[in-house]
Design a protein around this motif. Structure first.
Motif, PDB file in Angstrom:
ATOM      1  N   GLN A  13       0.792  -1.126  -0.027  1.00 30.32           N
ATOM      2  CA  GLN A  13       0.036  -0.062   0.186  1.00 30.32           C
ATOM      3  C   GLN A  13       0.825   1.305   0.046  1.00 30.32           C
ATOM      4  OE1 GLN A  13      -3.416   0.041   2.723  1.00 30.32           O
ATOM      5  NE2 GLN A  13      -3.266  -1.923   3.108  1.00 30.32           N
ATOM      6  N   ALA A  14       0.264   2.270  -0.615  1.00 34.56           N
ATOM      7  CA  ALA A  14       0.875   3.559  -0.381  1.00 34.56           C
ATOM      8  C   ALA A  14       1.534   4.065   0.867  1.00 34.56           C
ATOM      9  CB  ALA A  14       0.235   4.816  -1.072  1.00 34.56           C
ATOM     10  N   GLY A  15       2.705   4.261   1.069  1.00 38.20           N
ATOM     11  CA  GLY A  15       3.145   4.570   2.477  1.00 38.20           C
ATOM     12  C   GLY A  15       3.861   3.603   2.799  1.00 38.20           C
ATOM     13  N   GLY A  16       4.040   2.281   2.473  1.00 40.59           N
ATOM     14  CA  GLY A  16       4.554   1.269   2.968  1.00 40.59           C
ATOM     15  C   GLY A  16       6.294   1.027   2.405  1.00 40.59           C
ATOM     16  N   SER A  17       6.647  -0.008   2.740  1.00 42.65           N
ATOM     17  CA  SER A  17       8.238  -0.182   2.543  1.00 42.65           C
ATOM     18  C   SER A  17       8.351  -1.722   1.964  1.00 42.65           C
ATOM     19  CB  SER A  17       8.725  -0.102   3.752  1.00 42.65           C
ATOM     20  OG  SER A  17       8.783   1.365   4.450  1.00 42.65           O
ATOM     21  N   LEU A  18       9.370  -1.701   0.906  1.00 42.49           N
ATOM     22  CA  LEU A  18      10.000  -2.935   0.593  1.00 42.49           C
ATOM     23  C   LEU A  18      11.292  -2.795   0.660  1.00 42.49           C
ATOM     24  CD1 LEU A  18       7.578  -3.828  -2.381  1.00 42.49           C
ATOM     25  CD2 LEU A  18       7.710  -4.873  -0.437  1.00 42.49           C
ATOM     26  N   ARG A  19      12.124  -3.871   0.557  1.00 39.04           N
ATOM     27  CA  ARG A  19      13.455  -3.888   0.244  1.00 39.04           C
ATOM     28  C   ARG A  19      13.894  -4.786  -0.900  1.00 39.04           C
ATOM     29  NH1 ARG A  19      18.448  -5.853   4.012  1.00 39.04           N
ATOM     30  NH2 ARG A  19      17.651  -7.989   3.433  1.00 39.04           N
ATOM     31  N   LEU A  20      14.391  -4.522  -1.803  1.00 46.15           N
ATOM     32  CA  LEU A  20      14.849  -5.123  -2.880  1.00 46.15           C
ATOM     33  C   LEU A  20      16.157  -5.671  -2.841  1.00 46.15           C
ATOM     34  CD1 LEU A  20      13.309  -3.134  -5.781  1.00 46.15           C
ATOM     35  CD2 LEU A  20      12.131  -4.763  -4.504  1.00 46.15           C
ATOM     36  N   SER A  21      16.488  -6.818  -3.304  1.00 48.10           N
ATOM     37  CA  SER A  21      17.731  -7.206  -3.186  1.00 48.10           C
ATOM     38  C   SER A  21      18.260  -7.925  -4.504  1.00 48.10           C
ATOM     39  CB  SER A  21      17.930  -8.619  -2.107  1.00 48.10           C
ATOM     40  OG  SER A  21      17.377  -8.403  -0.844  1.00 48.10           O
ATOM     41  N   CYS A  22      19.346  -7.852  -4.709  1.00 49.96           N
ATOM     42  CA  CYS A  22      20.167  -8.204  -5.883  1.00 49.96           C
ATOM     43  C   CYS A  22      21.546  -9.137  -5.494  1.00 49.96           C
ATOM     44  CB  CYS A  22      20.487  -6.873  -6.514  1.00 49.96           C
ATOM     45  SG  CYS A  22      21.634  -7.324  -8.034  1.00 49.96           S
ATOM     46  N   VAL A  23      21.507 -10.250  -6.186  1.00 47.89           N
ATOM     47  CA  VAL A  23      22.773 -11.216  -5.819  1.00 47.89           C
ATOM     48  C   VAL A  23      23.397 -11.471  -7.050  1.00 47.89           C
ATOM     49  CG1 VAL A  23      21.288 -13.426  -6.063  1.00 47.89           C
ATOM     50  CG2 VAL A  23      23.428 -13.297  -4.859  1.00 47.89           C
ATOM     51  N   ALA A  24      24.866 -11.066  -6.999  1.00 42.53           N
ATOM     52  CA  ALA A  24      25.560 -11.135  -8.135  1.00 42.53           C
ATOM     53  C   ALA A  24      26.312 -12.405  -8.151  1.00 42.53           C
ATOM     54  CB  ALA A  24      26.246  -9.814  -8.333  1.00 42.53           C
ATOM     55  N   SER A  25      26.570 -13.024  -9.285  1.00 40.16           N
ATOM     56  CA  SER A  25      27.366 -14.156  -9.538  1.00 40.16           C
ATOM     57  C   SER A  25      28.534 -13.504 -10.371  1.00 40.16           C
ATOM     58  CB  SER A  25      27.063 -15.260 -10.338  1.00 40.16           C
ATOM     59  OG  SER A  25      26.542 -14.869 -11.654  1.00 40.16           O
ATOM     60  N   GLY A  26      29.773 -14.153 -10.159  1.00 37.10           N
ATOM     61  CA  GLY A  26      30.993 -13.444 -10.974  1.00 37.10           C
ATOM     62  C   GLY A  26      32.193 -13.114  -9.922  1.00 37.10           C
ATOM     63  N   ARG A  27      33.075 -12.796 -10.529  1.00 34.62           N
ATOM     64  CA  ARG A  27      34.346 -12.640  -9.679  1.00 34.62           C
ATOM     65  C   ARG A  27      34.804 -11.055  -9.373  1.00 34.62           C
ATOM     66  NH1 ARG A  27      38.480 -16.264 -12.862  1.00 34.62           N
ATOM     67  NH2 ARG A  27      39.919 -15.302 -11.017  1.00 34.62           N
ATOM     68  N   THR A  28      34.063 -10.029 -10.104  1.00 39.56           N
ATOM     69  CA  THR A  28      34.274  -8.725 -10.244  1.00 39.56           C
ATOM     70  C   THR A  28      33.436  -7.856  -9.273  1.00 39.56           C
ATOM     71  OG1 THR A  28      33.348  -8.428 -12.284  1.00 39.56           O
ATOM     72  CG2 THR A  28      35.639  -8.837 -12.210  1.00 39.56           C
ATOM     73  N   PHE A  29      32.189  -8.399  -8.430  1.00 41.63           N
ATOM     74  CA  PHE A  29      31.556  -7.606  -7.804  1.00 41.63           C
ATOM     75  C   PHE A  29      32.005  -6.408  -7.031  1.00 41.63           C
ATOM     76  CE2 PHE A  29      28.579  -7.008  -4.414  1.00 41.63           C
ATOM     77  CZ  PHE A  29      27.212  -6.260  -5.007  1.00 41.63           C
ATOM     78  N   GLY A  30      33.043  -6.821  -6.244  1.00 41.99           N
ATOM     79  CA  GLY A  30      33.699  -5.895  -5.394  1.00 41.99           C
ATOM     80  C   GLY A  30      34.310  -4.618  -6.158  1.00 41.99           C
ATOM     81  N   ALA A  31      34.210  -4.949  -7.431  1.00 43.43           N
ATOM     82  CA  ALA A  31      35.078  -3.750  -8.153  1.00 43.43           C
ATOM     83  C   ALA A  31      34.130  -3.099  -8.943  1.00 43.43           C
ATOM     84  CB  ALA A  31      36.282  -4.354  -9.067  1.00 43.43           C
ATOM     85  N   SER A  32      32.816  -3.229  -8.982  1.00 44.22           N
ATOM     86  CA  SER A  32      31.919  -2.982  -9.850  1.00 44.22           C
ATOM     87  C   SER A  32      30.713  -1.833  -9.152  1.00 44.22           C
ATOM     88  CB  SER A  32      30.955  -3.990 -10.228  1.00 44.22           C
ATOM     89  OG  SER A  32      31.787  -4.910 -10.933  1.00 44.22           O
ATOM     90  N   ALA A  33      30.514  -0.925  -9.911  1.00 42.99           N
ATOM     91  CA  ALA A  33      29.484   0.057  -9.410  1.00 42.99           C
ATOM     92  C   ALA A  33      27.914  -0.772  -9.687  1.00 42.99           C
ATOM     93  CB  ALA A  33      29.544   1.424 -10.355  1.00 42.99           C
ATOM     94  N   MET A  34      27.086  -0.399  -8.883  1.00 45.07           N
ATOM     95  CA  MET A  34      25.770  -1.193  -9.014  1.00 45.07           C
ATOM     96  C   MET A  34      24.840   0.030  -9.143  1.00 45.07           C
ATOM     97  SD  MET A  34      26.393  -4.446  -8.694  1.00 45.07           S
ATOM     98  CE  MET A  34      24.844  -4.881  -8.506  1.00 45.07           C
ATOM     99  N   GLY A  35      23.784  -0.215  -9.875  1.00 42.16           N
ATOM    100  CA  GLY A  35      22.781   0.597 -10.121  1.00 42.16           C
ATOM    101  C   GLY A  35      21.199  -0.163  -9.954  1.00 42.16           C
ATOM    102  N   TRP A  36      20.356   0.849  -9.479  1.00 45.39           N
ATOM    103  CA  TRP A  36      18.874   0.356  -9.562  1.00 45.39           C
ATOM    104  C   TRP A  36      18.200   1.152 -10.519  1.00 45.39           C
ATOM    105  CZ3 TRP A  36      16.865  -4.064  -7.675  1.00 45.39           C
ATOM    106  CH2 TRP A  36      17.468  -4.606  -6.386  1.00 45.39           C
TER     107      TRP A  36
END
Length: 123
Positions: A13-36
């Protein structure tokens, strides 16, 4: 190749909250910028939020600033989008994206994309 998988979408409902998650595979996550990004029916994809490789820089679209928070947990290869005070205008498919270069709001600059998770906000 990098694979991204989003989760956490749903109906709220309007006014409520959600948390989206994104899990990445691969070896370069720690060096990558992330966007939504998000795309509503009949509209172009739009930038929502981005975070630099170490979390030191964050950018938000004006429409979500003060309501959404982007974060990441590099040891877990995870990125998050905490969404508070949701509005019907936030209804869209939300996509996680990554790039090896620096933080940017330009969707075309991102190299890898998830398949999206639906967020629906009722009035």
């Amino acid at each position: 190749q990098v694979q991204l998988v989003e989760s956490g979408g749903g109906l709220v409902q309007a006014g409520g909250s959600l948390r989206l998650s994104c899990v990445a595979s691969g070896r370069t996550f720690g060096a990558s910028a992330m966007g939504w990004f998000r795309q509503a029916p009949g509209k172009e994809r739009e930038f929502v939020a981005a975070i630099s490789w170490n979390g030191g820089m964050k950018n938000y679209a004006d429409s979500v600033k003060g309501r959404f928070t982007i974060s990441r947990d590099n040891p877990k290869n995870m990125a998050y989008l905490q969404m508070n005070s949701l509005k019907p205008e936030d209804t869209a498919v939300y996509y996680c994206a990554s790039r090896l270069r620096g933080i940017t709001s330009r969707g075309e600059s991102y190299d890898y994309w998830g398949q999206g998770t639906q967020v629906t906000v009722s009035s």
